[in-house]
Enzyme design. Structure first.
Site, PDB file in Angstrom:
ATOM      1  N   ASP A   1      39.970  56.425  47.936  1.00 36.64           N
ATOM      2  CA  ASP A   1      40.429  55.720  46.812  1.00 36.64           C
ATOM      3  C   ASP A   1      40.579  54.256  47.710  1.00 36.64           C
ATOM      4  O   ASP A   1      41.414  53.743  48.604  1.00 36.64           O
ATOM      5  CB  ASP A   1      41.677  55.898  46.085  1.00 36.64           C
ATOM      6  CG  ASP A   1      42.220  55.039  45.217  1.00 36.64           C
ATOM      7  OD1 ASP A   1      41.821  53.869  45.058  1.00 36.64           O
ATOM      8  OD2 ASP A   1      43.037  55.339  44.435  1.00 36.64           O
ATOM      9  N   VAL A   2      39.586  53.132  47.161  1.00 38.76           N
ATOM     10  CA  VAL A   2      39.580  52.007  47.966  1.00 38.76           C
ATOM     11  C   VAL A   2      40.878  51.051  47.833  1.00 38.76           C
ATOM     12  O   VAL A   2      40.928  50.136  48.568  1.00 38.76           O
ATOM     13  CB  VAL A   2      38.284  51.275  47.577  1.00 38.76           C
ATOM     14  CG1 VAL A   2      37.112  51.777  48.048  1.00 38.76           C
ATOM     15  CG2 VAL A   2      38.304  50.756  46.111  1.00 38.76           C
TER      16      VAL A   2
ATOM     17  N   TYR B   1      36.685  39.209  36.000  1.00 38.37           N
ATOM     18  CA  TYR B   1      35.529  40.060  36.696  1.00 38.37           C
ATOM     19  C   TYR B   1      34.775  39.123  37.648  1.00 38.37           C
ATOM     20  O   TYR B   1      34.476  39.229  38.659  1.00 38.37           O
ATOM     21  CB  TYR B   1      34.769  40.668  35.818  1.00 38.37           C
ATOM     22  CG  TYR B   1      33.397  41.495  36.420  1.00 38.37           C
ATOM     23  CD1 TYR B   1      33.689  42.853  37.260  1.00 38.37           C
ATOM     24  CD2 TYR B   1      32.137  40.996  36.282  1.00 38.37           C
ATOM     25  CE1 TYR B   1      32.610  43.318  37.671  1.00 38.37           C
ATOM     26  CE2 TYR B   1      31.052  41.712  36.834  1.00 38.37           C
ATOM     27  CZ  TYR B   1      31.333  42.728  37.649  1.00 38.37           C
ATOM     28  OH  TYR B   1      30.040  43.435  38.200  1.00 38.37           O
TER      29      TYR B   1
ATOM     30  N   LYS C   1      34.411  38.562  41.509  1.00 40.78           N
ATOM     31  CA  LYS C   1      32.840  38.439  42.016  1.00 40.78           C
ATOM     32  C   LYS C   1      32.725  37.261  42.866  1.00 40.78           C
ATOM     33  O   LYS C   1      31.794  37.071  43.753  1.00 40.78           O
ATOM     34  CB  LYS C   1      32.073  38.860  41.031  1.00 40.78           C
ATOM     35  CG  LYS C   1      32.143  40.246  40.707  1.00 40.78           C
ATOM     36  CD  LYS C   1      31.679  41.250  41.699  1.00 40.78           C
ATOM     37  CE  LYS C   1      32.145  42.764  41.455  1.00 40.78           C
ATOM     38  NZ  LYS C   1      31.819  43.557  42.551  1.00 40.78           N
TER      39      LYS C   1
END
Lengths: 256, 226
Positions: A66-67, A159, A163
């Protein structure tokens, strides 16, 4: 995929490698001779994905990761190095769902926290865990970003923020790690994943719109198009490329 | 927070020396300025209350300027603690979203929300990788907000300033020196009072109405792209 094996004897760890673009990149890298380790939150997805790559005659395995857990990322890196003796490339691909469109002033707190945890904190934790091993091999890191970060998004502003931040984080790491011989790059893809296929089935207009704004007239294949870009960046062909974003979207975004 | 009388009503959010310089420069330019010091709030609700109070004092808001906090000392990423990272990267972006939430009800047609970030957003920075990433995230926020608010006549912008200005001369000068082989065209990084505040005045002027979501680089002529 034929021709020279660009990643022979290399070892790559791919987060979010059990499906979608992560699996596409892992498959492409395996085709080019790499041992690929799929770091997956859900082993029930990752194990069959690794098995499919092995069934095709390549070397792949899955580690549960799980990052959002620094400990999980450290363990995934340690397991990779212990089992395979080295780490040549870390691909950070995992990301939380961007969720539904929202106004900038209504970006959901929990959604924001999840995006930051998976897209930024996880890069930070993964980079720290991988650094000594990438330095030992003169390896590289690839971060999956999005052209929406560069353009700014009217529908998914949170988002797009993370990014965008990833791109500049990669540039900073490229500068910091350049003297160690480690390269850090980004890919901004448009790939026809299972998730995008499902979205297109649910909304046929979506695929038409995406294709219409893509000069090459099709959505990218996760293995042949996006995966090939990852192979290039991880290979010696890109030995003098660092801090860059490779936009792999059929020409849809031309603003770099 | 006490406003100074002027024509352009400006809400300044920040609490570092750059904020202080911009405040002085905006006063010089005739703005009415109310400042909300970010250290004065510990949660989004407190920020919203502080913004509401400041805007009530101003009467209206023509320009909001947010100066996110920046780290002072460079730390290589692999040497950073998680708390270093959170403070440098995650907190400024979360703060920027909180400023959007707090200020959005006060933004009307003709007004503008502007962020002031270091130019390292564009090129990354050794020792400031997290802060640079946050600045780029905020640039994307400005673009997204511009796309959403444009139909209402509400603008956004980013003012990108030299590393020396954002991080201080000791830490910033070495960064600036690695940005380009050329010397800064103007031979100075940009004074907040006399060089940078006037640009904010322009961004509050109707003459800049067609400009939104864009980044204006004011670093003395180091970055010259696009």
């Amino acid at each position: 995929m034929t021709g020279t094996l660009l990643l022979r004897d290399r070892v790559a760890l791919i987060t979010g490698g059990g499906s979608g673009l992560g699996l596409g990149m892992a498959t492409a890298m395996a085709h080019h001779g790499a041992v690929v380790v799929l770091a997956c939150r859900r082993p029930e997805t990752g194990e069959p994905a690794a098995a499919a790559i092995r069934d095709a005659g390549y070397d792949a395995r899955c580690v549960q990761c799980d990052v959002t857990s620094a400990e999980d990322l450290e363990a995934a890196v340690a397991s990779t190095v212990t089992t395979h003796g080295r780490l040549d490339c870390l691909v950070h691909n995992a990301v939380a769902s961007p969720g539904p469109p929202s106004l900038v002033e209504e970006v959901d707190h929990d959604r924001w926290d999840a995006l930051v945890a998976t897209s930024l904190r996880a890069v930070f934790d993964g980079a720290r865990a991988a650094y000594p091993h990438l330095r030992a091999t003169g390896g590289s890191m690839v971060v999956m970003t999005s052209a929406s970060g560069i353009e700014g998004s009217a529908s998914l502003p949170g988002y797009a923020m993370v990014k965008a931040a990833q791109r500049t984080l990669a540039k900073g790491l490229a500068v910091e790690w350049g003297p160690d011989g480690i390269r850090v790059n980004c890919i901004a893809p448009l790939g026809l994943t299972d998730a995008l296929s499902a979205a297109c089935r649910a909304n046929p207009v979506l695929e038409e719109r995406l294709v219409r704004r893509t000069p090459l007239g099709r959505l990218g294949d996760p293995i042949e198009d996006v995966g090939s870009a990852a192979v290039f960046l991880a290979s010696d062909l890109a030995r003098y490329v660092t801090g860059q974003t490779l936009v792999v979207d059929g020409g849809g975004f031309l603003g770099l | 927070m006490e406003p100074t009388v002027g024509e352009v009503r400006t809400l300044l959010v920040g609490d570092d020396s750059l904020t202080e310089g911009l405040h002085e420069g905006l006063i010089v330019r005739g703005h009415m300025v109310a400042t909300v010091a970010t250290r004065s709030f510990g949660n989004p609700e407190a920020l919203t209350a502080a913004v509401d109070t400041a805007v009530a004092l101003l009467g209206r808001t023509d320009l909001v300027v947010h100066v996110p906090r920046q780290p002072i000392d460079p730390v290589p990423l692999v040497d950073q603690t998680t708390s270093n990272w959170v403070a440098a990267c995650e907190a400024p972006m979360t703060e920027a979203l909180a400023v959007v939430r707090a200020c959005r009800p006060h933004l009307v047609g003709g007004s503008r929300l502007t962020w002031v970030v270091p130019t390292v957003a564009l090129g990354g920075a050794a020792g400031f990788a997290g802060a640079a990433a946050a600045a780029e995230g905020i640039r994307s926020l400005a673009k997204g907000a511009a796309r959403q608010w444009g139909s209402e006549g509400i603008g956004t912008a980013v003012l990108a300033v030299a590393p020396e200005v954002a991080f201080g001369p000791d830490a910033g000068a070495p960064l600036a020196a690695t940005t380009t082989l050329a010397d800064p065209a103007l031979a100075r990084p940009g004074n907040p009072i006399y060089d940078l505040a006037p640009i904010l005045s322009f961004l509050a002027d109707p003459a800049s109405a067609a400009l939104t979501g864009a980044t204006l680089v004011a670093d003395g002529g180091v970055w010259m792209s696009p």
